[in-house]
Design a protein around this motif. Structure first.
Motif, mmCIF file in Angstrom:
data_model
loop_
_atom_site.group_PDB
_atom_site.id
_atom_site.type_symbol
_atom_site.label_atom_id
_atom_site.label_comp_id
_atom_site.label_asym_id
_atom_site.label_seq_id
_atom_site.Cartn_x
_atom_site.Cartn_y
_atom_site.Cartn_z
ATOM 1 N N SER A 263 -2.348 8.915 36.189
ATOM 2 C CA SER A 263 -1.472 9.837 35.446
ATOM 3 C C SER A 263 -0.557 10.589 36.397
ATOM 4 N N GLU A 264 0.554 11.058 35.851
ATOM 5 C CA GLU A 264 1.432 11.954 36.606
ATOM 6 C C GLU A 264 0.915 13.377 36.422
ATOM 7 N N LEU A 265 1.180 14.214 37.408
ATOM 8 C CA LEU A 265 0.677 15.586 37.277
ATOM 9 C C LEU A 265 1.660 16.456 36.498
ATOM 10 N N TRP A 266 1.134 17.102 35.463
ATOM 11 C CA TRP A 266 1.849 18.159 34.737
ATOM 12 C C TRP A 266 0.977 19.400 34.831
ATOM 13 N N LEU A 267 1.522 20.467 35.376
ATOM 14 C CA LEU A 267 0.731 21.679 35.554
ATOM 15 C C LEU A 267 1.644 22.885 35.411
ATOM 16 N N ALA A 268 1.154 23.881 34.683
ATOM 17 C CA ALA A 268 1.915 25.107 34.410
ATOM 18 C C ALA A 268 3.276 24.774 33.794
ATOM 19 N N GLY A 269 3.293 23.732 32.983
ATOM 20 C CA GLY A 269 4.510 23.336 32.286
ATOM 21 C C GLY A 269 5.450 22.474 33.109
ATOM 22 N N LEU A 270 5.154 22.300 34.407
ATOM 23 C CA LEU A 270 6.068 21.571 35.300
ATOM 24 C C LEU A 270 5.545 20.167 35.605
ATOM 25 N N HIS A 271 6.476 19.258 35.869
ATOM 26 C CA HIS A 271 6.139 17.930 36.357
ATOM 27 C C HIS A 271 6.085 17.998 37.879
ATOM 28 N N TRP A 272 5.026 17.424 38.487
ATOM 29 C CA TRP A 272 4.847 17.489 39.939
ATOM 30 C C TRP A 272 4.866 16.071 40.501
ATOM 31 N N PRO A 273 6.045 15.517 40.798
ATOM 32 C CA PRO A 273 6.117 14.141 41.281
ATOM 33 C C PRO A 273 5.324 13.990 42.584
ATOM 34 N N GLY A 274 4.612 12.855 42.690
ATOM 35 C CA GLY A 274 3.890 12.561 43.928
ATOM 36 C C GLY A 274 2.509 13.180 44.016
ATOM 37 N N GLU A 275 2.151 14.040 43.052
ATOM 38 C CA GLU A 275 0.809 14.640 43.069
ATOM 39 C C GLU A 275 -0.116 13.854 42.131
ATOM 40 N N ARG A 276 -1.423 13.882 42.411
ATOM 41 C CA ARG A 276 -2.397 13.215 41.527
ATOM 42 C C ARG A 276 -2.383 13.886 40.159
ATOM 43 N N GLY A 277 -2.392 13.077 39.113
ATOM 44 C CA GLY A 277 -2.360 13.618 37.761
ATOM 45 C C GLY A 277 -3.738 14.039 37.273
ATOM 46 N N LEU A 278 -3.775 14.559 36.065
ATOM 47 C CA LEU A 278 -5.024 14.999 35.450
ATOM 48 C C LEU A 278 -5.269 14.185 34.191
ATOM 49 N N SER A 279 -6.547 13.880 33.935
ATOM 50 C CA SER A 279 -6.860 13.097 32.737
ATOM 51 C C SER A 279 -6.855 14.022 31.521
ATOM 52 N N GLY A 280 -6.654 13.450 30.365
ATOM 53 C CA GLY A 280 -6.687 14.256 29.140
ATOM 54 C C GLY A 280 -5.943 13.530 28.049
ATOM 55 N N HIS A 281 -6.245 13.916 26.802
ATOM 56 C CA HIS A 281 -5.591 13.305 25.638
ATOM 57 C C HIS A 281 -4.097 13.646 25.654
ATOM 58 N N SER A 282 -3.778 14.912 25.985
ATOM 59 C CA SER A 282 -2.379 15.297 26.142
ATOM 60 C C SER A 282 -2.018 15.076 27.607
ATOM 61 N N ASP A 283 -1.187 15.933 28.188
ATOM 62 C CA ASP A 283 -0.800 15.703 29.584
ATOM 63 C C ASP A 283 -1.790 16.322 30.579
ATOM 64 N N GLY A 284 -2.887 16.920 30.082
ATOM 65 C CA GLY A 284 -3.920 17.452 30.973
ATOM 66 C C GLY A 284 -3.538 18.749 31.682
ATOM 67 N N ASP A 285 -2.534 19.445 31.158
ATOM 68 C CA ASP A 285 -2.060 20.671 31.823
ATOM 69 C C ASP A 285 -3.068 21.804 31.595
ATOM 70 N N ALA A 286 -4.009 21.932 32.543
ATOM 71 C CA ALA A 286 -5.108 22.899 32.388
ATOM 72 C C ALA A 286 -4.586 24.328 32.299
ATOM 73 N N ALA A 287 -3.498 24.639 33.021
ATOM 74 C CA ALA A 287 -2.985 26.014 33.011
ATOM 75 C C ALA A 287 -2.462 26.375 31.626
ATOM 76 N N VAL A 288 -1.690 25.472 31.018
ATOM 77 C CA VAL A 288 -1.151 25.736 29.676
ATOM 78 C C VAL A 288 -2.280 25.822 28.651
ATOM 79 N N HIS A 289 -3.263 24.928 28.784
ATOM 80 C CA HIS A 289 -4.353 24.939 27.798
ATOM 81 C C HIS A 289 -5.171 26.227 27.908
ATOM 82 N N ALA A 290 -5.383 26.705 29.129
ATOM 83 C CA ALA A 290 -6.112 27.973 29.301
ATOM 84 C C ALA A 290 -5.314 29.122 28.679
ATOM 85 N N ILE A 291 -3.989 29.083 28.840
ATOM 86 C CA ILE A 291 -3.150 30.136 28.249
ATOM 87 C C ILE A 291 -3.263 30.111 26.718
#
Ligand code: CTP
Ligand code: MG
Length: 412
Positions: A263-291
């Protein structure tokens, strides 16, 4: 978000009556019930249905703009058709039918006056129409003893209540049956029906009753309005009672996702090219989901799993804007706005400091409130220290809104 097909189900919300028995100056659907109009509350249930539907609001022609504002507030990004009603309920339904999209196969007709109807009842009616192929109305057993009387009030006999059902809305029908029955009723000079099942049955189509819900009662008189206010106050004081409380509320949210090399990394609403992604049904953005969890819990609206589910096909790969936008809409419907939010990301990578301002600006603009984003590592301890995944923990402060929304008040 993936492309979603055009809805096969439509809900016509009839809201064009004057509410003469309620006796308010404004039409009944625009009367306030614990700070929100009856129409807005009825639409909140319709938008709470499991699958997306076409929503058509039939409003008095004096209140079309007002209805559009209420509808867009209740529906968020979803589009709503607003059409002018007629002199009778049946005529209002016909105006709604004329606005159906071509792909719609199942039509529900719902009274805005049944403002507390649970979304689950709407889903149950759709399911029953689709599994039986005929008309479906929710109904409740009659508990009072019913007497047949003369015009002078003399009792002529007792009606067998076991054979009676007090029917409610939403009433659902295969589109072609309702359309054909409505056309036949308009052509004939038959008695005005007070519900759609009457029209459809008069045209010879089968209609059955399923279990209704006491909360789907119709608000007709001032007493009904008082009952609805009391129910809201008693049942959900945190978010639907009149906003007499002015104290802010806080909520906390935690989310964890494992790294996933595919997966591509999406975190805090941003796309992070070149970083390891997170698994999840959606984009795995743990910061947004915690919010989202922090905001929902502050408002007493449950949690992200309960609100969005974990298998909704519309959310495959969904990004933070979808979750935050819907959460904000739910908060607004419950009478809250966001005060501020903080979120801390716990993990080794990505290094947040280079993009902190960007993340804060994006999240802040989505939530219309200040958002602070911070990060920490765990000294190589635990799953985040071993680089197996990321955690995020959020705190949200929300503020009750004053009950009257000047933008939504009716000016003649
Ligand atoms: N309705 C409508 N168009 C009409 C009459 C009624 O859309 N010409 C809608 C009402 O807005 C309501 C529903 O049909 O949501 C059920 O009708 P009812 O409870 O009778 O509402 P009113 O007709 O507004 O109230 P009253 O009969 O007391 O005037
Ligand atoms: Mg009426």
């Amino acid at each position: 978000m993936t492309e979603t097909p055009a809805p096969q189900v439509a809900v016509i919300v009839v809201a064009a009556g004057s509410g003469s028995r309620l006796g308010h100056a404004e039409p009944k659907a625009f009367v306030s019930l614990a700070g929100r109009t009856l129409l807005e509350r009825a639409l909140a249930s319709v938008f709470g249905m499991r699958d997306p539907v076409q929503v058509i609001v039939v409003a008095p022609d004096t209140h079309l703009a007002h209805a559009r504002r209420v509808a867009s507030r209740a529906g968020g990004a979803a589009s709503v058709d607003v059409v002018a009603g007629g002199a009778t309920r049946q005529e209002s339904v016909n105006r709604g039918l004329a606005a159906l999209h071509p792909g719609v196969r199942t039509v529900l007709v719902h009274d805005a006056a049944r403002a507390l109807t649970p979304a689950a009842l709407c889903d149950a009616v759709v399911d029953a129409v689709q599994s039986t192929g005929h008309g479906i109305v929710p109904g409740l057993a009659v508990v009072d003893t019913i007497k047949k009387i003369s015009a002078a009030g003399e009792i002529l006999g007792t009606v067998d209540r076991a054979a009676l059902s007090a029917v409610q809305t939403p009433q659902g029908f295969p589109r072609e049956m309702l359309a054909a029955a409505a056309a036949a009723a308009s052509a004939g000079s038959s008695l005005e029906a007070t519900d759609d099942a009457g029209v459809v049955a008069a045209a010879g189509y089968p209609v059955s009753v399923i279990a209704g819900d006491p909360l789907a009662f119709k608000i007709t008189t001032l007493w009904d309005l008082g009952r609805a206010e009391a129910l809201l106050g008693a049942r959900v004081p945190a978010h639907s009672a009149p906003r007499t409380d002015t104290a802010p509320r806080v909520g906390t949210g935690l989310d964890v996702h494992a790294f996933d090399d595919d997966s591509e990394l999406w975190l805090a609403g941003l796309h992070w090219p070149g970083e390891r992604g997170l698994s999840g049904h959606s984009d795995g953005d743990a910061a947004v989901h915690a919010i989202c969890d922090a905001l929902l819990s502050a408002a007493g609206l449950g949690d992200i799993g309960g609100v969005f589910g974990t298998s909704d096909p519309r959310l495959v790969g969904a990004h933070g804007d979808v979750f935050l936008g819907e959460t904000l809409r739910m908060l607004a419907a419950a009478g809250f706005r966001v005060g501020n939010v903080t979120v801390q990301i716990i993990g080794n990578r990505p290094k947040l400091n280079t993009r902190r301002a960007e993340a804060e600006a994006l999240l802040g603009s989505l939530l219309k409130a200040p958002v602070a984003v911070s990060a920490t590592t765990t000294d190589a301890l635990g799953f985040t220290g071993r680089g197996e995944g990321l955690a995020a923990i959020a705190t949200a402060l929300i503020l009750p809104e004053p009950p009257a929304d000047p933008d939504l008040s009716w000016e003649a």
